[in-house]
Design a protein around this motif. Sequence first.
Motif, short mmCIF file in Angstrom:
data_model
loop_
_atom_site.label_atom_id
_atom_site.label_comp_id
_atom_site.label_asym_id
_atom_site.label_seq_id
_atom_site.Cartn_x
_atom_site.Cartn_y
_atom_site.Cartn_z
N SER A 26 0.95 -1.17 -0.15
CA SER A 26 0.00 -0.90 0.07
C SER A 26 1.04 1.38 0.06
CB SER A 26 -0.88 0.25 1.34
OG SER A 26 -0.99 1.41 1.34
N ASP A 66 -0.41 4.23 0.67
CA ASP A 66 -0.90 5.19 0.83
C ASP A 66 0.07 6.10 1.65
OD1 ASP A 66 -2.56 4.80 0.05
OD2 ASP A 66 -4.13 3.57 1.03
N ASP A 67 0.86 5.69 2.37
CA ASP A 67 2.26 6.28 3.42
C ASP A 67 3.24 6.43 2.87
OD1 ASP A 67 2.53 3.40 3.69
OD2 ASP A 67 2.35 3.16 5.83
#
Length: 120
Positions: A30, A32-33
Amino acid sequence: MQQLIFEEKWDKTIAEEDRTWIESQFENISFDDHSGISFTVLNHAFNHRNHLLVTALVHNCTDQPVTIKDQSMTWGTQATGTFTLPVAIDANYSMPWTFIFTDYSNEIDQDAELNMISTN
């Protein structure tokens, strides 16, 4: 959207099984971070010279190509080295690379993180 690319020599020589495994690892990340340059360690091993090999995905999560040249890096607190990648990593691309550490401690942390040392 982050994309996976293989450096030219890797692309020509990597075993299909290894390529598929790296692609599956990439698909499970992911982003996202993630920002800037970051790493996802895939594996570590030792070569015939007893050097520590850390294979990681190098993520360029910026909007500019990034060149890694004479960059000091650590793997946890156990290893340090200076590295240059032979190609720039385009914006929003990830590329697998194996970092070879010749200077490391005997106690290896299985969950260590790969980090660039800031020169600022």
